[in-house]
Design an enzyme around this catalytic site. Structure first.
Site, short mmCIF file in Angstrom:
data_model
loop_
_atom_site.label_atom_id
_atom_site.label_comp_id
_atom_site.label_asym_id
_atom_site.label_seq_id
_atom_site.Cartn_x
_atom_site.Cartn_y
_atom_site.Cartn_z
N HIS A 219 0.87 -1.18 0.00
CA HIS A 219 0.00 0.00 0.00
C HIS A 219 0.91 1.23 0.00
CE1 HIS A 219 -2.77 2.98 1.80
NE2 HIS A 219 -3.75 2.19 1.45
N ASP B 243 3.18 -4.22 8.27
CA ASP B 243 1.95 -3.44 8.09
C ASP B 243 0.79 -4.43 8.18
OD1 ASP B 243 -0.31 -2.29 7.05
OD2 ASP B 243 0.61 -1.62 5.19
N GLN C 141 -4.42 -4.92 7.01
CA GLN C 141 -5.42 -5.82 6.44
C GLN C 141 -5.41 -7.19 7.10
OE1 GLN C 141 -7.81 -5.02 4.49
NE2 GLN C 141 -7.13 -3.00 3.84
N LYS D 198 -10.19 -0.18 10.43
CA LYS D 198 -10.31 -1.39 9.62
C LYS D 198 -10.58 -2.62 10.48
CE LYS D 198 -7.09 0.30 6.09
NZ LYS D 198 -7.87 0.65 4.90
N CYS E 77 -4.70 2.39 -3.66
CA CYS E 77 -3.45 2.89 -3.11
C CYS E 77 -2.31 1.89 -3.32
CB CYS E 77 -3.57 3.22 -1.63
SG CYS E 77 -4.65 4.62 -1.32
C1 LIG Z 1 -2.30 -2.81 3.62
C2 LIG Z 1 -2.61 -1.42 4.06
N1 LIG Z 1 -1.65 -0.68 4.61
C3 LIG Z 1 -1.88 0.57 5.05
C4 LIG Z 1 -3.11 1.15 4.91
C5 LIG Z 1 -3.30 2.54 5.38
O1 LIG Z 1 -4.19 2.59 6.46
P1 LIG Z 1 -4.67 3.99 6.99
O2 LIG Z 1 -5.23 4.73 5.83
O3 LIG Z 1 -5.67 3.64 8.02
O4 LIG Z 1 -3.45 4.67 7.53
C6 LIG Z 1 -4.15 0.41 4.35
C7 LIG Z 1 -5.48 1.00 4.20
O5 LIG Z 1 -5.99 1.23 3.14
C8 LIG Z 1 -3.88 -0.90 3.90
O6 LIG Z 1 -4.85 -1.62 3.33
#
Ligand SMILES: Cc1ncc(COP(=O)(O)O)c(C=O)c1O
Ligand SMILES: Cc1ncc(COP(=O)(O)O)c(C=O)c1O
Lengths: 150, 418, 418, 150
Positions: B135, B212, B215, B238, B376
């Site tokens: 992401h 990270d 998900q 999430k 993203c």
């Molecule tokens: C795998 C992953 N990493 C990071 C993020 C970023 O999360 P946040 O927008 O809550 O910071 C997301 C969310 O879309 C994600 O799916």
């Protein structure tokens, strides 16, 4: 539920499948690139404007959804041969027609462009219809920055 | 259904899926005259009543600032706020609740690591390793760091199925590798990566590791001890929790050594114009008034996860995904993007000759909420040669009927573009 | 009462103070068997129902992520979220809604400025000017910046009344001064500073100016055009809004030139491993999923302020402060700390031979919530030669009777220590 | 409403006004500094522990609220002449008495220190009562870091 065919009218589907005036323009003296980061749509507008201010030729390139492709395709058809000042007026009417605030204008005077009147029901898609317009204005204004429709 | 929370307490069982669903007020609504079908939980999940009410009751019953007050409301707020740390620690099997830092989001957690220990460890010519499936939140902070420090960003490649290619880790992770930061589960195509393998390769070279888990956290049990990583980041929104709150977990020894990032109230011990000393971990990383309501709501979200239980969640979600895959595979003109060996909760696809954005609008008209876009993950879209995909993602409240609704909405998309 | 919002719309009038109070659920409770008297609004204000309900209805009715969705819920969430920018812009008289950046808090806003334009403008030997009366949030980020860059932190001194000494600004602000960052209203002793004078002196030397409006925003009309500053930061939770949300306003031209701070989703235009381009202002400063519920609640808080009107607020609060000063001045053994020429909403004091912390506990037993401590202003405490003070702070919902309750609680403190 | 005099018992008020064993210690062989950032309390503990592990002398310095001052003052009185291992046991009982979780212990065996039993009703004040204890343990352990009671 809105009738989705008011958005995806046949003319729009047709232009999205077979875009007109697509490709580079050798004679171009104005051009700009536009980008919608939310959906990844890209568009370039190429223009040849003569010294009298008439848009003699106009083409586009790029990739995007049906709305954005059809919008660019129809725009190029409608604007060819028009005076720059008319173009700006047309854009202003077009924007009023698709924006979801204010009164619903009739779309009169917009000719073929009235086919986009359904867009105002879909706020997330307004930018798809207007990206090529913003890019066009940018090209006419001759600023070299990239346009983005956030 | 699992009846045990990680702490071993036994919980009141949910009667069934209908009962779980009934706890989500936002799901009880019509869109365009039809029952909402929410298949966008990977963007943000819906929130159960217990989370909404926890936020609400902070504002209605004990609204007050934390940490600095001797009065009753402030004591209540402080003890509820601090009480969420041990809950989160249990959720991720972290040995020390004081290693749980509250952030705004996954994004902020990753930026924090990049800007503190990242900046101090990564020098000119050093390398940071991420993967081709990250992401943007796990790409951009490292790009910015590498640019600033003159370091090199390297990328674990992925194959056409959306699996990371891990047999060449030995050449990707070298003595120059200072940080390895990878996603646990891909938000774009659903791959569950073998992060343990990556972490262990990184550790043998002394690189720090960040996972990270944005998900992963609401779908599978996440265990930092077992993973062996140094940092783990995720977002409340999430995992059935509020917006504006996230967690960065870090190894206590590392956190203790690290300099703070943002400066301000609550993160200091003493301030004078000549010399300022910092508070202990985790407070030194929580400058200013935190998202108190968000933390309290996050605590309720952890309770919700424990109440339902990961066994139930995994079983139900994997059935949904299996059925959705089977149904979607039958749809003519539909191509699934990514066929990873382990898939979690997310399915991405495209329709022949139809832009995902157009499909999204039409699918929405059938009251089905999916996402159309690059998720993203632009580099991954490029890898698959698509500008965007349509993504359906599942959570514990989704039903098998909803898969039917999705496929029939897809058929209407095709009808419009016939 | 004022019946007009800044936009000129006329509003439904509040009947009176009792009606304003009735909108705050948290105030309708007993502590230790007696009606709560909340005199700690400078730490965080209570929230009116319309704010709590705005947050609640986001979660119950249109919970969704913003910016990236084509589906109906996401459109609703996005338009409500973005709809708060113009509201905030009107509140502070900012010409461009796109110059409004959502942060977690005042603290984060100041850190953002220090870490972006601060880092690029402040070099070795340069100077950053703050005042002796700042909150730690407006000290520590600049100390960290100065340490990193080899710059010098200078301090506008204050006198024994708690007024800044501004007649020597010419020698404090020189060509080496790159940033001047001062508070609008002191949270520790209540001084309303002559920030316009400081800003104009800074501008003649080309320094950028930041105003910490955390303690001003809910009490007086704040007008960035009139002030002439470059940046202004404040927190939602101190202006009847949710926790975890704040605003950084900046001059659009400056924001456009500035590099982003945190990296991640939503702040980019395009990402590839080779090259990433950033989104426009304000989004390039809002990496990751924002505090959506917080922003929406902040919008409701702005509505609340407009509904009541700053005329009403100022009139009511200044009466409260005047009466409280008169009553406290009569209490034997009580010394007011700071006698500024313009006081807003805050009164600090000490009791002879009684530590503020002890006083706080006893006052709380009388169901009066005050704050005892250094109020995140340790240097100012040192200036006044006290380790801490007792602070009472007022908001629009406080009543004259509550001042009585405070003074009688203070008498009980003295009785215990007699 | 709790009876506030259960917290502020006469002995506490007395020690807070006239602290015993206050000041530096020439012979000190163990010492530490403690700080509570929330209220600004400061305390230093000075100890002379002989080779048999007996705390022969103990004094404190610092400034703080009545609870923290009285706690340090009474602690020094009670611990003088005690074995280090007893000190640790006493601290553990003291901590149980003032912490607000678990059963209420009787305070038995704590002697004069039982006067702090009211503290458990006031969670925000527990750290005031225990700061000097944490500092003391730090001094005995001989770690040189500053103690803080966050
Ligand atoms: C795998 C992953 N990493 C990071 C993020 C970023 O999360 P946040 O927008 O809550 O910071 C997301 C969310 O879309 C994600 O799916
Ligand atoms: C003057 C002043 N500045 C900054 C802050 C910090 O605000 P926050 O904690 O919301 O970031 C405060 C709050 O205490 C304050 O009073």
């Amino acid at each position: 539920m809105n009738d989705i065919r008011e958005l995806y009218q046949d003319m729009i589907l047709d232009h999205s499948r077979s875009p007109r005036n697509y490709g580079p323009l050798d004679r171009e003296n104005h051009s700009a690139q536009g980008h919608n980061p939310l959906c990844g749509d890209d568009v370039s507008i190429h223009i040849y404007r003569n010294s009298a201010g008439v848009i003699e030729e106009i083409t586009f390139e790029g990739s995007g959804c049906a709305i954005s492709t059809a919008s660019a395709s129809i725009l190029t058809g409608v604007l060819k041969g028009r005076l720059e000042e008319d173009v700006r007026l047309i854009f202003s009417s077009f924007r009023k027609m698709v924006a979801d605030d204010g009164e619903v204008p009739s779309g009169e005077g917009l000719g073929k462009l009235a086919v986009f009147s359904g867009v105002r029901q879909y706020p997330a898609r307004i930018k798809c219809a207007t990206l090529c317009w913003h890019t066009l204005i940018q090209a006419l204004d001759g600023k070299m920055e990239e346009v983005s429709t956030e | 259904m699992s009846r045990r929370s990680p702490t071993g307490e036994s919980r009141v069982p949910f009667a069934d899926l209908a009962e779980v669903r009934s706890q989500f007020p936002c799901l009880q609504q019509q869109i365009h005259g039809k029952q909402l079908i929410y298949l966008d939980s990977a963007a943000t999940s819906q929130k159960p009543s217990q989370v909404i009410e926890a936020v609400d009751s902070y504002y209605r019953e004990y609204c007050s600032n934390v940490h600095r007050g001797v009065h009753t409301l402030s004591e209540r707020a402080t003890s509820r706020y601090e009480g969420v740390r041990p809950k989160v620690a249990v959720l991720i099997n972290a040995p020390d609740p004081h290693s749980v830092i509250f952030t705004r989001s996954t994004t902020e957690g990753i930026n924090l690591v990049a800007r503190t220990i990242g900046r101090s460890r990564v020098g000119e010519g050093d390398e940071v390793l991420i993967s081709a499936m990250e992401h943007h939140a796990n790409i951009v902070p490292w790009q910015m760091l590498c640019e600033e420090q003159g370091a090199i960003l390297r990328v674990i490649p992925c194959d056409e199925n959306g699996d990371l290619i891990l047999n060449d880790l030995g050449s990707l992770i070298t003595d120059r590798t200072k940080v390895v930061s990878v996603g646990y589960v891909s938000n774009a195509v659903g791959t569950r990566h073998d992060v343990k393998k990556i972490i262990s390769a990184a550790r043998t070279r002394g690189a720090i590791t960040l996972i990270d888990a944005a998900q992963a956290i609401s779908h599978i049990p996440v265990d930092v001890e077992d993973l062996g990583c140094d940092f783990l980041a995720f977002s409340g929104h999430k995992m059935y929790g509020p917006t504006g709150i996230g967690v960065l977990w870090g190894r206590k020894e590392l956190l203790d050594q690290m300099s703070p990032w943002q400066g301000g109230g609550d993160m200091i011990r003493t301030v004078s114009f000549e010399r300022t000393t910092y508070a202990d971990t985790p407070w030194k990383f929580e400058a200013g008034t935190p998202n108190i309501a968000g933390v309290i709501g996050l605590g309720a979200a952890v309770d919700f996860l424990n109440d339902v239980g990961f066994e139930t969640i995994q079983e139900h979600e994997s059935q949904l995904v299996a059925e959705a895959m089977a149904r979607l595979d039958q749809v003519e003109g539909l191509s699934i993007i990514g066929r990873p060996s382990h898939r979690i909760s997310v399915i991405s696809f495209i329709l022949d000759g139809i832009h995902p954005h157009d499909a999204g609008t039409i699918i929405d008209q059938h009251s089905v909420a999916i996402r159309a876009g690059h998720h993203c993950a632009m580099p991954l879209m490029k890898h698959f040669g698509v500008p965007a995909t349509i993504r359906a993602s599942f959570a514990v409240y989704n039903t098998h009927d909803e898969i039917e609704a999705l496929t029939s909405a897809i058929e209407s998309v095709k009808a419009v573009f016939r």
